[in-house]
Design an enzyme around this catalytic site. Structure first.
Site: not given
Ligand code: DON
Length: 430
Positions: A64, A67, A191, A243, A261
């Site tokens: 993320s 983003k 994405y 978030y 993540v």
């Molecule tokens: O969209 C997703 O599920 C992941 N590939 C990225 C999410 C993410 O990194 C959330 N952040 N903490």
């Protein structure tokens, strides 16, 4: 002398090392298998100097943290209006993968949650790009932020796509509202590729430093995105980057930030520094446990909270003195530092309170390193009013900090390179 900053970074890494709370992301095997002991922290200063301690050259997926950077690319490529029409800027107060869409329009609340980020991915690059070209635009843009060509972790990407049911559901919802206009699966695939780009903690610090350095990569000197885009991105990072922990973060840490993540976390402090940490164990919000602790510590130790602004205004007038005597006397206002509105107000007040008896008045900018637009206009208005009061106004401006200084409407300034030149006419007149 021993370097001070690496010693400090070593100390704070040591302080958080024993915290083994949280778990690495478990939704795909590749992330669940991450070495949970990895730990690193890096600073990238806006002049390109990097300090780092721990595992700062280990690659992991950006997730993320891509983003805000892709949001920057979309804003730069398409302009603000088309992007804002599809993605809002309001904190959702919900988890990153919540289906937070405005009830009447279907617009995702912000670009930091998945719904917004999936939409933003579709807005990167020109409208007529195909999915492969769009991914290349994004990887190329992320690489420009990092200052080196980044690659992708194909295994993570494939595994993410196998488990992307929720993101696919979000994308189908977005398609049903016409927020997405392309095949939802292709956009989620793009994405996911964006999230699978490999970075190191060092890269992330440099990417953050590019945001801190008004969009210019400190190493390559490339203006990756325009300044208004950076302002927008940092604002959204500040309010939405963490978030449903964004409010706690804003008050306790106070640095525009974004987590991923895989355990990465970045912060960008405008004009000062890009910071990145890496530690894979996550808290219940999906933010790195030790990363959050490191940022809390850095913010309080180093006074990095953005609301903790040093009182620069009072220091803008370095001195107010007279040089020479009799009819040749000069009243010199020696200014310094960066001048914004509050600093300019101090100059106005100093000039009004002094009400100079001397005919010649000097505004000495030799020690001023920057002046923003409003301060420049206020300074020229001071010059204009001094002229109307019968003064001869000199601007000592060897670095042309104020280019083409025209006070307009009856005002006049004489530009010189140093105070001595103000004592010996003739002068160059602006
Ligand atoms: O969209 C997703 O599920 C992941 N590939 C990225 C999410 C993410 O990194 C959330 N952040 N903490």
């Amino acid at each position: 002398m021993q370097p001070v900053i690496p010693d400090y970074l070593t100390e704070i890494l040591g302080d958080v090392k024993s915290d083994t709370s949280g778990e690495p992301a478990g939704y795909i095997p590749e992330l669940a298998a991450a070495d949970p002991e990895r730990l690193g922290v890096a600073f990238a200063m806006v002049d390109g100097q990097v300090y780092g301690v721990g595992d700062i050259d280990v690659e992991f997926t950006i997730q993320s943290i891509s983003k805000p950077f892709t949001y920057a690319l979309a804003l730069a490529d398409r302009g603000f209006d088309p992007v804002l029409a599809k993605v809002g800027v309001e904190p959702s107060g919900e988890a990153f993968n919540e289906i937070s869409l405005e009830s009447n329009t279907g617009r995702p609340l912000n670009p930091m949650i998945n719904a917004g980020a999936i939409t933003v991915h579709s807005l990167a690059g020109a409208e007529d790009l195909n999915s492969t070209e769009r991914v290349e635009r994004v990887v190329h843009g992320l690489s420009a932020f990092a200052g080196r060509r980044l690659t992708m972790d194909e295994a993570v990407c494939a595994s993410e796509m196998e488990h992307a049911h929720r993101n696919l559901a979000i994308a189908h919802m977005l398609r049903s509202h016409n927020i997405l206009t392309e095949d939802p699966r292709a956009v989620v695939d793009g994405y996911t590729r964006q999230c699978s780009v490999l970075v190191t903690t060092r890269d992330l610090a440099m990417m953050a430093a590019t945001l801190a350095n008004h969009g210019v990569n400190p190493l390559s000197g490339e203006q990756v995105v325009p300044e208004p885009v950076v302002r927008q991105v940092l604002s959204v990072m500040f309010s939405c980057g963490m978030y449903d922990a964004a409010g706690d973060w804003a008050t306790q840490v106070g640095i525009p930030a974004k987590s991923g993540v895989a355990g990465g976390l970045i912060g960008a402090l405008p004009g000062q520094i890009g910071i990145a940490t890496f530690s894979p164990r996550l808290d219940s919000h999906g933010n790195s446990v030790r990363g959050v602790s490191l940022f809390e510590r850095l913010s309080s130790d180093m006074g990095l909270h953005v609301m903790e602004v040093p009182a620069t205004a009072s220091a803008v007038v370095r001195s107010n003195h007279v040089v020479g005597s009799g009819p040749n006397a000069l009243r010199v206002f020696q200014l310094q530092g960066g001048i914004g509105f509050a600093g300019a107000e101090r100059i106005v007040r100093e000039a009004v309170d002094t009400s100079p008896a001397e005919v010649r008045v000097v505004l000495d900018l030799t020690r001023v390193h920057s002046i923003d637009d409003v301060a420049r206009r206020v300074l020229l208005e001071v010059a204009r009013r001094l002229t109307l009061d019968g003064h001869e106004v000199y601007l000592v401006d060897p670095e042309s900090i104020v280019p083409n200084p025209d006070p307009g409407d009856g005002g006049r300034v004489i530009v010189v390179d140093n105070v001595d030149q103000a004592m010996i006419p003739p002068h160059r007149v602006a």
